[in-house]
Design a protein around this motif. Structure first.
Motif, mmCIF file in Angstrom:
data_model
loop_
_atom_site.group_PDB
_atom_site.id
_atom_site.type_symbol
_atom_site.label_atom_id
_atom_site.label_comp_id
_atom_site.label_asym_id
_atom_site.label_seq_id
_atom_site.Cartn_x
_atom_site.Cartn_y
_atom_site.Cartn_z
ATOM 1 N N HIS A 140 0.850 -1.182 0.000
ATOM 2 C CA HIS A 140 0.000 0.000 0.000
ATOM 3 C C HIS A 140 0.892 1.240 0.000
ATOM 4 C CE1 HIS A 140 -3.692 2.166 0.516
ATOM 5 N NE2 HIS A 140 -3.293 2.726 1.630
ATOM 6 N N ILE A 141 0.566 2.216 -0.834
ATOM 7 C CA ILE A 141 1.370 3.430 -0.968
ATOM 8 C C ILE A 141 0.504 4.647 -0.656
ATOM 9 C CG2 ILE A 141 2.775 4.840 -2.530
ATOM 10 C CD1 ILE A 141 3.216 2.316 -4.230
ATOM 11 N N THR A 142 1.035 5.536 0.159
ATOM 12 C CA THR A 142 0.349 6.793 0.431
ATOM 13 C C THR A 142 1.277 7.963 0.132
ATOM 14 O OG1 THR A 142 0.978 6.637 2.772
ATOM 15 C CG2 THR A 142 -1.221 5.879 2.178
ATOM 16 N N ASN A 143 0.698 9.073 -0.286
ATOM 17 C CA ASN A 143 1.462 10.294 -0.538
ATOM 18 C C ASN A 143 1.439 11.129 0.731
ATOM 19 O OD1 ASN A 143 2.628 12.661 -1.393
ATOM 20 N ND2 ASN A 143 1.345 12.912 -3.207
ATOM 21 N N GLN B 152 -7.453 12.463 -6.445
ATOM 22 C CA GLN B 152 -6.903 11.166 -6.806
ATOM 23 C C GLN B 152 -6.614 11.087 -8.310
ATOM 24 O OE1 GLN B 152 -8.004 7.505 -4.557
ATOM 25 N NE2 GLN B 152 -9.015 6.956 -6.471
ATOM 26 N N ARG C 168 -1.780 2.649 -10.257
ATOM 27 C CA ARG C 168 -2.257 2.715 -8.869
ATOM 28 C C ARG C 168 -2.950 4.063 -8.619
ATOM 29 N NH1 ARG C 168 -0.148 0.469 -4.033
ATOM 30 N NH2 ARG C 168 0.495 -1.293 -5.343
ATOM 31 N N LEU D 179 -3.656 7.109 -6.593
ATOM 32 C CA LEU D 179 -2.965 7.761 -5.488
ATOM 33 C C LEU D 179 -3.348 9.232 -5.449
ATOM 34 C CD1 LEU D 179 0.582 6.244 -6.068
ATOM 35 C CD2 LEU D 179 -0.938 5.670 -4.171
ATOM 36 N N LYS D 180 -3.197 9.830 -4.278
ATOM 37 C CA LYS D 180 -3.393 11.275 -4.182
ATOM 38 C C LYS D 180 -2.359 11.961 -5.073
ATOM 39 C CE LYS D 180 -6.722 10.883 -1.177
ATOM 40 N NZ LYS D 180 -8.117 11.187 -1.567
ATOM 41 N N ILE E 161 0.428 13.427 -7.133
ATOM 42 C CA ILE E 161 1.856 13.432 -6.800
ATOM 43 C C ILE E 161 2.565 14.544 -7.555
ATOM 44 C CG2 ILE E 161 3.984 12.081 -6.856
ATOM 45 C CD1 ILE E 161 2.278 9.553 -6.814
ATOM 46 N N LEU F 148 6.635 9.624 -0.723
ATOM 47 C CA LEU F 148 5.695 8.505 -0.740
ATOM 48 C C LEU F 148 6.081 7.511 0.342
ATOM 49 C CD1 LEU F 148 5.133 7.734 -4.539
ATOM 50 C CD2 LEU F 148 4.098 9.504 -3.093
#
Length: 403
Positions: free
Chosen positions: A311-314, A322, A341, A343-344, A346, A352
């Motif tokens: 799982h990746i979060t910014n 998103q 993916r 993601l918020k 980037i 990250l």
């Protein structure tokens, strides 16, 4: 994936120690260890931490203080475990395809020896007879789940002595006067079905009845943790309840209580770990938007090697809109962490966070492309400790001749 470390703290750690960076939460490690203890509290149980998951000395010392033993798969792990304060009898050495000379060296160090093939067992018996006790690793021929590269109990696995070869093993034990103190299995990682694990346990319990002098049965581990939000995990409480009932029946049939062992690695440290990386570039092609990081599979191998999901979060833009990205590294190979993916949004320079990076993250890191390995930080409540400094080029060159 609950933790005491906040996004703001992770950003602050990346600012202080630089990225890429491994961060571990000590309290999560303790929480996971206590879950294991609680699940098997009615058994005579010993939990051995699988050192290969994360071998940093400070992590080993944390588990030793909790009362764990150590599962080591190389003489180097044995020596590091001894340096961390484990006594030799607390370490079970379970090698695979190593030289007999390495096994002899581990005997000299006084640790428990676990043998997983007939050739080495015969050599061991010819040299030591009954003077050095031994554990025997059995392959139960059970597929426990997960990626085939981390399944170790199926019929095509290189690990363990086949359950169908036990008659041969019995002859060796008698002819060589071997002293068998334990039997062992490990079916691999990502056990999804408690009953599949119990099927393997049943094989060992039945087999143990043929060994009158064992002191312990070691069931390995492989308990699944949550890599995705709301992911399926091994039900440790249910496993503990069912195993406890079967254990008590076995002890009654066996005529005395013996100890049971488990060897969790990923279960204890995976959720404690965060891998922080900085975005070097946003690259848009005709088909894909790439987020290119200041890291690669040289630092986090699992997605490339096992197709593993992290799982990746910014951290830099947690509330942004998103968008869809393919997250890649800076290695001169196709080192992709995540395809398409959500993601918020980037931006270049963002940090990250890869979750569940405590197990087989730094432990599998390399200097491929002559890149330097990152630092490691341990957070324990309000205390932050640098437990491995970032490598330098001098470190990489230190063992090379002709400088």
């Amino acid at each position: 994936m609950s933790t005491s470390i906040t996004q703001q703290q992770l950003i602050a750690l990346a600012d202080e120690y630089g990225a890429p960076l491994y961060v571990y939460d000590a309290e999560v490690m303790r929480r996971q260890y206590r879950k294991m203890e609680d699940a098997f509290k009615e058994c005579n149980v010993k939990i051995h931490y699988a050192a290969k998951a994360l071998t940093n000395l400070q992590v080993l010392r944390l588990f030793r203080e909790l009362g764990a033993g150590l599962d080591a798969v190389s003489i180097e792990e044995v020596k590091i475990g001894l340096m961390a304060g484990f006594s030799p009898e607390e370490i079970l050495y379970t090698p695979n395809c190593v030289s007999f000379a390495e096994i002899e060296a581990c005997v000299e160090l006084g640790v428990k020896i676990n043998i997983d093939n007939i050739s080495i067992l015969e050599q061991f018996g010819n040299k030591y007879g009954a003077t050095v006790p031994v554990c025997i690793r059995v392959n139960p021929h059970i597929m426990a789940g997960g990626h085939y590269k981390i399944s170790t109990g199926h019929i095509d696995s290189k690990f363990g002595i086949s359950i169908h070869q036990m008659r041969h093993v019995e002859r060796l034990i008698k002819s060589l006067n071997l002293k068998v103190e334990g039997i062992h299995m490990h079916t691999g990682s990502d056990i999804l079905d408690v009953d599949v694990f119990l099927n393997g346990a049943e094989i060992l319990f039945d087999l143990a009845l043929d060994f009158p002098d064992i002191q312990y049965i070691d069931f390995g581990s492989g308990f699944k943790v949550a890599y995705k939000p709301d992911d399926v995990t091994t039900d440790i409480k249910l496993l503990g309840k069912k195993m406890t009932a079967r254990y008590k029946k076995f002890c009654k049939d066996y005529g005395r209580d013996i100890q049971i062992h488990f060897e969790p690695g990923k279960f204890l440290v995976s959720e404690s770990g965060y891998f922080l990386a900085k975005v070097n570039v946003i690259k848009q092609t005709t088909a894909t938007v790439f987020a290119g990081l200041d890291t690669g599979f040289n630092h986090l191998m699992r997605p490339t090697l096992y197709d593993a999901y992290h799982h990746i979060t910014n951290l830099s833009n947690p509330h942004g809109k998103q968008r869809v990205y393919t997250v890649v590294g800076y290695i001169c190979e196709t080192d992709t962490f995540a395809w398409d993916r959500p993601l918020k949004e980037i931006n270049e320079g963002d940090i990250l966070c890869f979750h569940n990076a405590g197990a087989y993250g730094f432990a599998m890191a390399s200097n491929y492309n002559s890149r330097l390995r990152p630092a490691e930080v341990l957070v324990d409540g309000d205390k932050v400790k640098l437990i491995r400094r970032r490598e330098t080029l001098e470190d990489v060159l230190a063992t090379q001749a002709g400088l």
